[in-house]
Motif scaffolding. Structure first.
Motif, PDB file in Angstrom:
ATOM      1  N   VAL A  68       0.865  -0.995   0.029  1.00 58.66           N
ATOM      2  CA  VAL A  68       0.032   0.030  -0.062  1.00 58.66           C
ATOM      3  C   VAL A  68       0.815   1.185   0.145  1.00 58.66           C
ATOM      4  O   VAL A  68       1.754   1.441   0.917  1.00 58.66           O
ATOM      5  CB  VAL A  68      -0.793   0.019   1.117  1.00 58.66           C
ATOM      6  CG1 VAL A  68      -1.901   1.346   1.408  1.00 58.66           C
ATOM      7  CG2 VAL A  68      -1.994  -1.263   1.194  1.00 58.66           C
ATOM      8  N   VAL A  69       0.872   2.039  -1.115  1.00 57.77           N
ATOM      9  CA  VAL A  69       1.796   3.283  -1.236  1.00 57.77           C
ATOM     10  C   VAL A  69       1.019   4.504  -0.937  1.00 57.77           C
ATOM     11  O   VAL A  69      -0.110   4.737  -1.500  1.00 57.77           O
ATOM     12  CB  VAL A  69       2.056   3.464  -2.551  1.00 57.77           C
ATOM     13  CG1 VAL A  69       3.008   4.614  -2.715  1.00 57.77           C
ATOM     14  CG2 VAL A  69       2.936   1.994  -2.924  1.00 57.77           C
ATOM     15  N   LEU A  70       1.148   4.954   0.213  1.00 53.32           N
ATOM     16  CA  LEU A  70       0.323   6.307   0.706  1.00 53.32           C
ATOM     17  C   LEU A  70       0.929   7.787   0.252  1.00 53.32           C
ATOM     18  O   LEU A  70       2.117   8.132   0.594  1.00 53.32           O
ATOM     19  CB  LEU A  70       0.411   6.264   2.360  1.00 53.32           C
ATOM     20  CG  LEU A  70      -0.350   5.064   2.520  1.00 53.32           C
ATOM     21  CD1 LEU A  70       0.185   4.347   3.938  1.00 53.32           C
ATOM     22  CD2 LEU A  70      -1.848   5.370   3.046  1.00 53.32           C
ATOM     23  N   ALA A  71       0.328   8.338  -0.384  1.00 51.99           N
ATOM     24  CA  ALA A  71       0.510   9.699  -1.008  1.00 51.99           C
ATOM     25  C   ALA A  71      -0.062  10.720  -0.186  1.00 51.99           C
ATOM     26  O   ALA A  71      -1.537  10.636  -0.017  1.00 51.99           O
ATOM     27  CB  ALA A  71       0.165   9.862  -2.434  1.00 51.99           C
ATOM     28  N   SER A  72       0.441  11.835   0.530  1.00 53.56           N
ATOM     29  CA  SER A  72      -0.294  12.693   1.237  1.00 53.56           C
ATOM     30  C   SER A  72      -0.824  13.969   0.337  1.00 53.56           C
ATOM     31  O   SER A  72      -0.498  13.963  -0.947  1.00 53.56           O
ATOM     32  CB  SER A  72       0.780  13.462   2.119  1.00 53.56           C
ATOM     33  OG  SER A  72       2.051  14.056   1.394  1.00 53.56           O
ATOM     34  N   GLY A  73      -1.462  14.680   0.938  1.00 56.78           N
ATOM     35  CA  GLY A  73      -2.134  15.928   0.322  1.00 56.78           C
ATOM     36  C   GLY A  73      -1.420  16.947   0.392  1.00 56.78           C
ATOM     37  O   GLY A  73      -0.017  17.076   1.156  1.00 56.78           O
ATOM     38  N   TRP A  74      -1.565  18.223  -0.416  1.00 56.24           N
ATOM     39  CA  TRP A  74      -0.800  19.189  -0.533  1.00 56.24           C
ATOM     40  C   TRP A  74      -0.648  19.947   1.074  1.00 56.24           C
ATOM     41  O   TRP A  74      -1.936  20.014   1.685  1.00 56.24           O
ATOM     42  CB  TRP A  74      -1.369  20.462  -1.485  1.00 56.24           C
ATOM     43  CG  TRP A  74      -0.365  21.524  -1.323  1.00 56.24           C
ATOM     44  CD1 TRP A  74       0.823  21.692  -2.114  1.00 56.24           C
ATOM     45  CD2 TRP A  74      -0.509  22.558  -0.489  1.00 56.24           C
ATOM     46  NE1 TRP A  74       1.455  23.076  -1.777  1.00 56.24           N
ATOM     47  CE2 TRP A  74       0.510  23.806  -0.759  1.00 56.24           C
ATOM     48  CE3 TRP A  74      -1.419  23.181   0.431  1.00 56.24           C
ATOM     49  CZ2 TRP A  74       0.740  24.831  -0.116  1.00 56.24           C
ATOM     50  CZ3 TRP A  74      -1.344  24.219   1.236  1.00 56.24           C
ATOM     51  CH2 TRP A  74      -0.025  24.951   0.578  1.00 56.24           C
ATOM     52  N   GLY A  75       0.449  20.448   1.315  1.00 54.76           N
ATOM     53  CA  GLY A  75       0.470  21.159   2.430  1.00 54.76           C
ATOM     54  C   GLY A  75       0.543  20.093   3.745  1.00 54.76           C
ATOM     55  O   GLY A  75       0.652  20.839   5.028  1.00 54.76           O
ATOM     56  N   THR A  76       0.604  18.850   3.550  1.00 54.11           N
ATOM     57  CA  THR A  76       0.610  18.100   4.869  1.00 54.11           C
ATOM     58  C   THR A  76       2.094  18.033   5.027  1.00 54.11           C
ATOM     59  O   THR A  76       2.862  17.017   4.653  1.00 54.11           O
ATOM     60  CB  THR A  76       0.058  16.628   4.543  1.00 54.11           C
ATOM     61  OG1 THR A  76      -1.380  16.909   4.212  1.00 54.11           O
ATOM     62  CG2 THR A  76       0.282  15.591   5.733  1.00 54.11           C
TER      63      THR A  76
END
Length: 326
Positions: A68-76
């Motif tokens: 599971v590859v987790l991508a954060s949102g902008w500004g996190t």
């Protein structure tokens, strides 16, 4: 005005200007000393890998045949901390890998443009260099949706499915005119950062709580990680990578849309209800996400804000593992 008063006025102006210069100097020193101390204590929980000439951070855990590859949102500012509530729930059933884009978390800054193809290729190289084996279930929050879909378009054979955590659709970002890049990258805000005013404001717990308001005030995160999150924000807020990422959002969405065809694997959309205050355009484009996959599912999550995983990690983990097990 008499010469006597003119001389007094000049003296007052000189004194005022001197005070301003002294305060600015103190602010600059305060910012530089604080940043230097933060950098010394900011220890990566994962490993750093050289990607395109810079160091990129990856934190991994769990067991299983699917990653599971987790991508954060902008500004996190600190993705490792942001996704913390999911780790124990995912670990028994899947491997997971949380990456920090350049300009975020424990990764370096870069001088490369933040176009979506570059970001997707950086992720691809990171997964290869670090030995993260496919198939991948890609999980994205917010603006991370664009790089996730682009990765799936470029490397479809590596992807098993996608889960969006209140991720914006490419159509939404293509038409979004409310882009704060000029404000965050503007003189006023950069002055605030460089002169220590932002750092000073973050010493107030009320300000910190306000900045975490849509993340459930990080109530599911231990105190030491809350501190790491604040440190990451102080070190990363308003840097050139994050600003360029915002400026590229419309163009990146257009790139993704230009390569659109239904993805041949599951796409699950988790949509927040914003405690009953959702915007019509967001609701509409979330439902229209179905055109992006031949296997579409939408879950409307109640009693939550934008960071659904900080409010209902069980729901998020269950939906991720459902895709893992397919």
């Amino acid at each position: 005005m008499s010469k006597k008063w003119r001389k007094r006025l000049v003296k007052f102006l000189i004194v005022d200007l001197s005070l301003i210069i002294i305060l600015l100097g103190c602010g600059l020193i305060y910012q530089q000393v604080g940043a230097s101390q933060d950098e010394k204590s900011f220890t990566p929980p994962g490993k750093l890998y050289e990607i395109h000439g810079n160091k990129m951070h990856l934190y991994t855990g769990g067991e299983g045949d699917v990653t599971v590859v987790l991508a954060s949102g902008w500004g996190t500012a600190n993705p490792y901390v942001d996704y913390y509530p999911l780790y124990e729930k995912l670990a028994p059933n899947a491997k997971f890998a949380v990456y920090d884009r350049f300009g975020y978390g424990y990764s370096d800054k870069t001088d490369k443009k933040r176009d979506v193809d570059t970001v997707a290729d950086e992720l691809h190289e990171l997964l290869q260099v670090s030995g993260q084996k496919p198939p991948y279930v890609l999980v994205a929050h917010s603006l991370g949706s664009l790089e996730t879909i682009r990765f799936a378009q470029k490397y479809p054979d590596l992807v098993k499915g996608i889960v969006m955590i209140d991720g914006g659709s490419p159509e939404y970002y293509e038409n979004d005119l409310d882009n704060p890049a000029d404000t965050i990258g503007g003189f006023g805000n950069q002055f605030r950062i460089k002169t220590g005013l932002f750092r000073l404001s973050m010493q107030s717990q009320q300000v910190v709580d306000a900045s975490n308001a849509n993340r459930n005030e990080l109530k599911l995160v231990p105190a030491d990680l809350k501190k790491a999150d604040k440190t990451a924000l102080l070190l990363n807020y308003g840097n050139s990578d994050t600003i360029d990422e915002l400026r590229e959002a419309n163009a990146n969405a257009k790139t993704v849309i230009a390569n659109k065809k239904p993805l041949p694997f599951p796409l699950t959309i988790l949509t927040a209800d914003y405690f009953g205050k959702t915007e019509p355009d967001w609701v509409k484009t979330q439902a229209e996400f179905k055109s992006w996959s031949t296997q579409f599912k939408q879950v409307n999550v109640k009693d939550t804000d934008h960071y659904i995983h900080q409010y209902h990690p069980d729901i998020v983990a269950d939906e991720i593992l459902e895709v893992v097990k397919k």
